[in-house]
Design a protein around this motif. Structure first.
Motif, short mmCIF file in Angstrom:
data_model
loop_
_atom_site.label_atom_id
_atom_site.label_comp_id
_atom_site.label_asym_id
_atom_site.label_seq_id
_atom_site.Cartn_x
_atom_site.Cartn_y
_atom_site.Cartn_z
N ASP A 69 -6.94 -1.52 -8.75
CA ASP A 69 -7.30 -2.59 -7.81
C ASP A 69 -8.69 -2.36 -7.25
OD1 ASP A 69 -4.76 -4.06 -7.82
OD2 ASP A 69 -3.96 -2.21 -6.96
N ASN A 95 -7.46 -9.65 -6.31
CA ASN A 95 -6.17 -9.54 -5.62
C ASN A 95 -6.29 -8.79 -4.30
OD1 ASN A 95 -6.52 -7.08 -7.20
ND2 ASN A 95 -4.41 -6.60 -6.67
N LYS A 98 -5.56 -10.43 -0.21
CA LYS A 98 -4.69 -9.82 0.81
C LYS A 98 -5.46 -9.21 1.98
CE LYS A 98 -1.10 -9.01 -2.53
NZ LYS A 98 -0.59 -8.16 -3.57
N LYS A 137 1.06 -0.55 1.65
CA LYS A 137 1.88 -1.75 1.86
C LYS A 137 1.72 -2.74 0.70
CE LYS A 137 2.04 -5.82 4.83
NZ LYS A 137 1.43 -6.47 6.00
N TYR A 138 0.50 -2.90 0.23
CA TYR A 138 0.23 -3.86 -0.84
C TYR A 138 0.35 -3.23 -2.23
CZ TYR A 138 -1.42 -6.96 2.84
OH TYR A 138 -1.50 -7.75 3.96
#
Length: 181
Positions: A57, A71, A75, A164-165
């Motif tokens: 990511d 992505n 978020k 969390k993500y």
């Protein structure tokens, strides 16, 4: 507590196609670049190209300039924009990416830190052990220190959001203990 950001082992990295764009990325120092920035192309050293690298990511460039996949922006855009600026780049397969021009914070205790300096100029080349001055007063959750080669530092709040993500590709090192989080 703040942690240095590093690339997780075996995750993809990016490289600009045009060698002049290395200079553009390396110039990021917290001063706004929106008016002079141009979108440019990068390539991945990735698993899909037979290099054995895992998808990330945060495709790695260097610890002073984080690269974010789209992505992450979906978020955490507000978080990043509160701590710097997002500058568009793209991959050779037209994926949207962003270089993060992180705010700088004057928080390095130069007397207590273990610093390697450049010859007669005295400029900081590397900080082997980082000691912050007034760490509790640092109001940022992601920042760099006021020297060119400073890595990016993140707070525990950032690490909680990262987990969390379910993001991947980064690891976090305690600058005092050299231990990972």
């Amino acid at each position: 507590m703040f942690y240095k950001v590093f690339c997780e082992d075996d995750y993809e990295i990016i490289n600009p196609i045009n060698k002049n764009d290395y200079d553009l990325l390396n110039s990021l120092d917290g001063i706004s670049r929106k008016n002079i920035w141009h979108d440019f192309e990068v390539t991945f050293e990735a698993a899909d190209k037979g290099k054995g690298k895992k998808k990330s990511d945060f495709p790695w460039y260097m610890s002073s300039v984080l690269i974010l996949q789209e992505n992450v922006i979906l978020k955490m855009k507000d978080f990043f924009e509160a701590n710097g600026e997002l500058l568009p780049i793209h991959s050779s397969d037209n994926k949207k990416l962003f270089a993060f021009n992180c705010n700088m914070v004057d928080a390095l205790d130069e007397e207590k830190s273990d610093i390697i300096r450049l010859g007669s100029s005295g400029k900081i080349l590397l900080v082997k052990k980082t000691i912050f001055k007034n760490e509790k007063e640092i109001q940022a959750d992601i920042f760099r220190l006021n020297y060119k080669s400073s890595p990016t530092f993140v707070s525990e709040k950032f690490i909680e959001m990262y987990k969390k993500y379910n993001f991947c590709g980064l690891k976090f090192l305690n600058p005092l203990e050299n231990s990972l989080k």
